[in-house]
Enzyme design. Sequence first.
Site, short mmCIF file in Angstrom:
data_model
loop_
_atom_site.label_atom_id
_atom_site.label_comp_id
_atom_site.label_asym_id
_atom_site.label_seq_id
_atom_site.Cartn_x
_atom_site.Cartn_y
_atom_site.Cartn_z
CB CYS A 1 -1.29 40.21 -37.44
SG CYS A 1 -1.93 38.96 -38.36
CB CYS B 1 -1.24 42.17 -32.98
SG CYS B 1 -0.07 40.95 -33.44
CB CYS C 1 8.70 42.09 -35.96
SG CYS C 1 9.31 42.48 -37.67
#
Length: 137
Positions: free
Chosen positions: A8, A80, A87
């Site tokens: 997250c 999220c 990422c």
Amino acid sequence: MAKIYFLCTGNSCRSQMAEGFARQLLPADWEVASAGVEVHGVNPLAVQVMAEVGIDIRQQTSKLIDPEYLAQCAVVVTLCGDARDRCPVTPPTVTRLHWPLPDPAQAPGSPAEKLPVFRQVRDQIQAQIVALAKMLK
């Protein structure tokens, strides 16, 4: 040993709770970790609501995503949109799951007023981990 990573934004609430549940509920042959695209420290309300269900995450720490660990994972779960979008790229062998959960730390009000939001997100994460554990057996 298969590896799973929960990600997250700040690795302070959602991913910390997911790591705590996963350590308890996933098969024993899974290595569990969590991280964030930023480091915000573990939120005390996350620690509190996890303790309410018998899971101690006090020793967990807020960490940045480790690209080496990420590349070795069998499963990466983003919690999220920010983590999903930021990422790093993963190999095609990595199964990526996205659970778009609200950030309980962003709930308005006093800590006492935020607690119900933390509990709601905690319970959603628990349900997702239970379902995931059934898939991974």
